[in-house]
Scaffold this motif. Structure first.
Motif, PDB file in Angstrom:
ATOM      1  N   GLU A   1      10.968   7.379  12.671  1.00  0.00           N
ATOM      2  CA  GLU A   1      12.157   7.491  11.841  1.00  0.00           C
ATOM      3  C   GLU A   1      13.395   7.321  12.697  1.00  0.00           C
ATOM      4  O   GLU A   1      13.492   7.877  13.799  1.00  0.00           O
ATOM      5  N   SER A   2      14.342   6.559  12.184  1.00  0.00           N
ATOM      6  CA  SER A   2      15.600   6.347  12.888  1.00  0.00           C
ATOM      7  C   SER A   2      16.672   5.950  11.892  1.00  0.00           C
ATOM      8  O   SER A   2      16.455   5.044  11.078  1.00  0.00           O
ATOM      9  N   ASN A   3      17.797   6.657  11.941  1.00  0.00           N
ATOM     10  CA  ASN A   3      18.952   6.323  11.104  1.00  0.00           C
ATOM     11  C   ASN A   3      18.603   6.238   9.620  1.00  0.00           C
ATOM     12  O   ASN A   3      19.039   5.323   8.916  1.00  0.00           O
ATOM     13  N   GLY A   4      17.799   7.194   9.154  1.00  0.00           N
ATOM     14  CA  GLY A   4      17.464   7.246   7.738  1.00  0.00           C
ATOM     15  C   GLY A   4      16.435   6.239   7.287  1.00  0.00           C
ATOM     16  O   GLY A   4      16.190   6.102   6.084  1.00  0.00           O
ATOM     17  N   ARG A   5      15.835   5.512   8.220  1.00  0.00           N
ATOM     18  CA  ARG A   5      14.791   4.545   7.875  1.00  0.00           C
ATOM     19  C   ARG A   5      13.478   4.972   8.509  1.00  0.00           C
ATOM     20  O   ARG A   5      13.437   5.303   9.697  1.00  0.00           O
ATOM     21  N   THR A   6      12.422   4.967   7.722  1.00  0.00           N
ATOM     22  CA  THR A   6      11.096   5.333   8.211  1.00  0.00           C
ATOM     23  C   THR A   6      10.212   4.097   8.241  1.00  0.00           C
ATOM     24  O   THR A   6      10.024   3.431   7.212  1.00  0.00           O
ATOM     25  N   THR A   7       9.678   3.781   9.407  1.00  0.00           N
ATOM     26  CA  THR A   7       8.750   2.666   9.564  1.00  0.00           C
ATOM     27  C   THR A   7       7.331   3.213   9.609  1.00  0.00           C
ATOM     28  O   THR A   7       7.035   4.108  10.415  1.00  0.00           O
ATOM     29  N   SER A   8       6.476   2.705   8.742  1.00  0.00           N
ATOM     30  CA  SER A   8       5.094   3.189   8.640  1.00  0.00           C
ATOM     31  C   SER A   8       4.132   2.037   8.864  1.00  0.00           C
ATOM     32  O   SER A   8       4.325   0.945   8.316  1.00  0.00           O
ATOM     33  N   ALA A   9       3.109   2.275   9.675  1.00  0.00           N
ATOM     34  CA  ALA A   9       2.077   1.270   9.944  1.00  0.00           C
ATOM     35  C   ALA A   9       0.717   1.869   9.621  1.00  0.00           C
ATOM     36  O   ALA A   9       0.427   3.013   9.982  1.00  0.00           O
ATOM     37  N   TYR A  10      -0.125   1.080   8.931  1.00  0.00           N
ATOM     38  CA  TYR A  10      -1.453   1.514   8.514  1.00  0.00           C
ATOM     39  C   TYR A  10      -2.486   0.508   9.005  1.00  0.00           C
ATOM     40  O   TYR A  10      -2.339  -0.692   8.770  1.00  0.00           O
ATOM     41  N   SER A  11      -3.511   1.002   9.672  1.00  0.00           N
ATOM     42  CA  SER A  11      -4.576   0.146  10.179  1.00  0.00           C
ATOM     43  C   SER A  11      -5.917   0.685   9.679  1.00  0.00           C
ATOM     44  O   SER A  11      -6.270   1.840   9.961  1.00  0.00           O
ATOM     45  N   TYR A  12      -6.662  -0.150   8.949  1.00  0.00           N
ATOM     46  CA  TYR A  12      -7.913   0.251   8.312  1.00  0.00           C
ATOM     47  C   TYR A  12      -9.103  -0.444   8.972  1.00  0.00           C
ATOM     48  O   TYR A  12      -9.028  -1.630   9.307  1.00  0.00           O
ATOM     49  N   LYS A  13     -10.196   0.294   9.089  1.00  0.00           N
ATOM     50  CA  LYS A  13     -11.499  -0.265   9.420  1.00  0.00           C
ATOM     51  C   LYS A  13     -12.519   0.428   8.527  1.00  0.00           C
ATOM     52  O   LYS A  13     -12.872   1.585   8.751  1.00  0.00           O
ATOM     53  N   LEU A  14     -12.992  -0.298   7.509  1.00  0.00           N
ATOM     54  CA  LEU A  14     -13.861   0.291   6.496  1.00  0.00           C
ATOM     55  C   LEU A  14     -15.092  -0.569   6.296  1.00  0.00           C
ATOM     56  O   LEU A  14     -15.075  -1.782   6.545  1.00  0.00           O
ATOM     57  N   SER A  15     -16.158   0.057   5.798  1.00  0.00           N
ATOM     58  CA  SER A  15     -17.365  -0.695   5.463  1.00  0.00           C
ATOM     59  C   SER A  15     -18.136   0.053   4.395  1.00  0.00           C
ATOM     60  O   SER A  15     -17.965   1.263   4.200  1.00  0.00           O
ATOM     61  N   SER A  16     -19.007  -0.689   3.718  1.00  0.00           N
ATOM     62  CA  SER A  16     -19.881  -0.073   2.728  1.00  0.00           C
ATOM     63  C   SER A  16     -21.125   0.469   3.425  1.00  0.00           C
ATOM     64  O   SER A  16     -21.305   0.312   4.628  1.00  0.00           O
ATOM     65  N   ASP A  17     -21.988   1.109   2.653  1.00  0.00           N
ATOM     66  CA  ASP A  17     -23.248   1.588   3.213  1.00  0.00           C
ATOM     67  C   ASP A  17     -24.024   0.410   3.790  1.00  0.00           C
ATOM     68  O   ASP A  17     -24.055  -0.681   3.212  1.00  0.00           O
ATOM     69  N   ALA A  18     -24.636   0.620   4.945  1.00  0.00           N
ATOM     70  CA  ALA A  18     -25.391  -0.414   5.660  1.00  0.00           C
ATOM     71  C   ALA A  18     -24.490  -1.571   6.096  1.00  0.00           C
ATOM     72  O   ALA A  18     -24.997  -2.643   6.454  1.00  0.00           O
TER      73      ALA A  18
ATOM     74  N   VAL B   1     -15.204  -9.028   4.292  1.00  0.00           N
ATOM     75  CA  VAL B   1     -16.349  -9.890   4.600  1.00  0.00           C
ATOM     76  C   VAL B   1     -17.588  -9.331   3.919  1.00  0.00           C
ATOM     77  O   VAL B   1     -17.954  -8.166   4.122  1.00  0.00           O
ATOM     78  N   THR B   2     -18.233 -10.178   3.087  1.00  0.00           N
ATOM     79  CA  THR B   2     -19.495  -9.815   2.460  1.00  0.00           C
ATOM     80  C   THR B   2     -20.589 -10.717   3.022  1.00  0.00           C
ATOM     81  O   THR B   2     -20.342 -11.564   3.882  1.00  0.00           O
ATOM     82  N   ALA B   3     -21.807 -10.554   2.527  1.00  0.00           N
ATOM     83  CA  ALA B   3     -22.912 -11.371   3.026  1.00  0.00           C
ATOM     84  C   ALA B   3     -22.721 -12.848   2.681  1.00  0.00           C
ATOM     85  O   ALA B   3     -23.187 -13.730   3.414  1.00  0.00           O
TER      86      ALA B   3
ATOM     87  N   ALA C   1     -22.807  -3.704   4.542  1.00  0.00           N
ATOM     88  CA  ALA C   1     -22.961  -4.966   3.819  1.00  0.00           C
ATOM     89  C   ALA C   1     -21.605  -5.611   3.538  1.00  0.00           C
ATOM     90  O   ALA C   1     -21.498  -6.830   3.446  1.00  0.00           O
ATOM     91  N   ILE C   2     -20.575  -4.781   3.372  1.00  0.00           N
ATOM     92  CA  ILE C   2     -19.214  -5.272   3.169  1.00  0.00           C
ATOM     93  C   ILE C   2     -18.311  -4.578   4.185  1.00  0.00           C
ATOM     94  O   ILE C   2     -18.389  -3.362   4.358  1.00  0.00           O
ATOM     95  N   GLN C   3     -17.459  -5.360   4.853  1.00  0.00           N
ATOM     96  CA  GLN C   3     -16.554  -4.806   5.855  1.00  0.00           C
ATOM     97  C   GLN C   3     -15.123  -5.225   5.539  1.00  0.00           C
ATOM     98  O   GLN C   3     -14.880  -6.352   5.106  1.00  0.00           O
ATOM     99  N   LEU C   4     -14.194  -4.282   5.751  1.00  0.00           N
ATOM    100  CA  LEU C   4     -12.784  -4.542   5.485  1.00  0.00           C
ATOM    101  C   LEU C   4     -11.955  -4.152   6.697  1.00  0.00           C
ATOM    102  O   LEU C   4     -12.136  -3.069   7.267  1.00  0.00           O
ATOM    103  N   THR C   5     -11.032  -5.024   7.079  1.00  0.00           N
ATOM    104  CA  THR C   5     -10.002  -4.700   8.065  1.00  0.00           C
ATOM    105  C   THR C   5      -8.660  -5.011   7.437  1.00  0.00           C
ATOM    106  O   THR C   5      -8.506  -6.010   6.712  1.00  0.00           O
TER     107      THR C   5
END
Length: 543
Positions: free
Chosen positions: A97-114, A152-154, A116-120
């Motif tokens: 946060e600086s001068n009333g502005r908030t910068t937010s960053a989000y980084s995901y690493k997700l997958s389904s069971d086994a 990414v899926t099969a 089979a599907i992966q998300l970044t």
């Protein structure tokens, strides 16, 4: 960490583009819903001090806030493949946060069971705040760079090529609770299987989301509710016998609801040994409790994987409960209140250090003064905590002024050496209590029931719950309630802070004893710990 994934059999709503959360019309629910309508002209919102634990758009659930924690266990549902899939993994949140502005960053690493599907996914945006003259703040959020995302899926890869995004909220900052409401909209364009988003002959998928969020944040806990509607449109080039370039088009819809709560509980723990210096004490438990549920209408596919005209209905939910933090509270010697009708409330407030007088000098049946009430009130209605994940950017520089002088006392009858000077100044600065006559606080004046009600409802910011045309309470002596306290006593009765005597009278001008004030403040804390959260979660999410 405990995960619970629960199947539910329930009809999904129709494929409408927008749906709204609704609550039942119990008395408290009606009151708080009326408050939200008065404070927020448009529904929706973002968590104020804990913004982001539901992901960049609030459509997932995480392990929630923890001091110094930036990596969260995270879950969300995706629908791009034509059927709902639960993905699990980690979400890293970084904010400054600086001068009333908030910068937010989000980084995901997700997958389904086994896997089979992966998300970044990596997304960064900036939130600006504009303070209004009525104590409210309007925020607006925009992307600061093009986000990246790949699923990414099969058989296929979905690559984000363009994203349009807008988010806004209205925050109403009251002395002890910050309420908020807001709206989110975005459109994602994915390249599928190597096609170009902008090409009329390519393969692409579009996800459009509209949502609303609302909740509150305060020292004893928080609740954040998000309701998102999705429309998914998918066009894919296919090859069939004797034909080429045939376009398969399918559309689906989904509704996702999320509830994230920070919950504080207290329970008394008795010591087993007799030969111990204290009998027992209260145990404070704090936990994050997070629920995600969805309903969807998606196409049915034939044996060749081609979408048919039939839509299937899906419903499901998942939940993350973080292992709780626990803390034993102090247990002072209060033998003089053994057997007193208010013993439990008094002991609890001493354990929470809301009552700060010397335990041996505490007399429950003496009248409480404005100074003593102010000291207990600022400890019970604590300020809303800042977001623990925000990194402040501050510029420092030397000064030749030396140490800044302490501000002059706000009241002529409360000097800087008064035992409760700091608490009275805080109560005044936060708008909880003010002068009686010009610059006099009158610290030794006794507190009446009506005055206590005005102060407590002001702390909660629930003045708007009362009718604008003159509230009528259910107390038998309603006609004797002074005009300045009528709305506050109406609300205090509705939410259970003040109750009538055996004849149904509230006796608004009666002076409060220390014990009676302790019971009222204990109800205030309990309301902030449990009942306020219940309206947002149990009655809206049905959990």
């Amino acid at each position: 960490m405990k995960y619970r994934h629960k199947k539910r059999v329930a009809p999904a709503p129709g494929a409408s583009s927008v749906s709204a959360a609704s609550a039942s019309a119990a008395s408290l629910v009606m009151a708080l819903c009326f408050l939200l309508c008065c404070i927020f002209p448009a529904p929706g919102a973002v968590v104020y001090a804990r913004d982001g634990v539901g992901g960049f758009d609030g459509s997932g659930v995480s392990s929630g806030e923890a001091p110094g924690r930036t990596v969260h266990d995270f879950q969300e549902y995706v629908f791009v493949t034509g059927s709902p899939v639960l993905l699990k993994g980690t979400l890293v949140i970084s904010k400054s946060e600086s001068n009333g502005r908030t910068t937010s960053a989000y980084s995901y690493k997700l997958s389904s069971d086994a896997r089979a599907i992966q998300l970044t996914r990596d997304i960064q945006y900036e939130t600006t705040s504009e303070a209004k003259g009525n104590g409210q703040t309007v925020t607006q959020t925009v992307l600061t760079r093009e986000p990246s995302e790949k699923i990414v899926t099969a058989n296929q890869t979905y690559t984000l090529r363009r994203m349009d995004f807008a988010r806004t909220s209205l925050i109403d900052e009251r002395p002890a609770v910050h309420y908020y409401s807001g709206n989110t909209w975005y459109r994602k364009h994915y390249e599928v299987g190597g096609g170009a988003v902008t090409s009329s002959s390519g393969d692409y998928l579009t996800v459009e989301a509209t949502g609303q969020f609302y909740g509150f944040d305060q020292a004893w806990g928080s609740a954040d509710i998000e309701d998102m509607d999705y429309v998914i449109d998918y066009t894919q080039s296919v090859m069939t016998t004797g034909d080429s370039g045939v376009r398969e088009l399918w559309s689906g819809s989904a509704n996702v609801r999320r509830s994230q709560s920070i919950i504080t509980d207290l329970r008394y723990v008795e010591n087993e040994p007799q030969a111990i210096s204290f009998r027992g004490g209260f145990l404070e438990t704090r936990r994050n409790d997070n629920v995600l549920e969805f309903s969807a209408r998606l196409p049915e596919f034939d044996a060749a994987g081609v979408a048919t005209d039939r839509l299937q209905r899906y419903t499901d939910s998942t939940q993350i409960s973080m292992f709780p933090s626990v803390k034993r509270l102090v247990s002072p010697d209060l033998r003089q209140i053994n057997g007193h009708w208010a013993e439990e409330a008094i002991s609890k407030l001493f354990g929470l250090e809301i009552l700060s007088s010397r335990p041996s000098e505490y007399v429950p049946d003496q009248y409480i003064t404005r100074a003593g009430f102010a000291a207990a009130l600022v400890a019970a209605a604590k300020p809303v905590p800042e977001d623990p994940s925000i990194r402040q950017r501050r510029t420092t520089g030397g000064t030749r002024q030396g140490r800044a002088q302490a501000p002059a006392p706000s009241f002529t009858d409360v000097p800087a050496d008064h035992v409760y000077y700091a608490q009275i100044e805080e109560a005044f600065a936060r708008g909880l209590m003010g002068p009686i006559d010009k610059l006099e606080f009158r610290p030794n004046q006794r507190v009446r029931v009506a005055d206590a009600a005005v102060t407590l409802i002001r702390a909660l910011g629930l003045e708007a719950v009362a009718s604008a045309h003159g509230a009528i309470t259910e107390y038998a002596d309603d006609v004797g309630i002074p005009a300045y306290a009528r709305d506050a006593l109406y609300v205090a009765q509705k939410i259970g802070l003040l109750r009538g005597d055996e004849r149904g009278n509230i006796n608004p001008l009666r002076e409060l004893t220390e014990a009676e004030a302790a019971v009222i403040l204990d109800r205030l804390v309990s309301y902030m710990m449990a009942d306020l959260k219940a309206d947002y979660r149990e009655r809206i999410m049905d959990y």
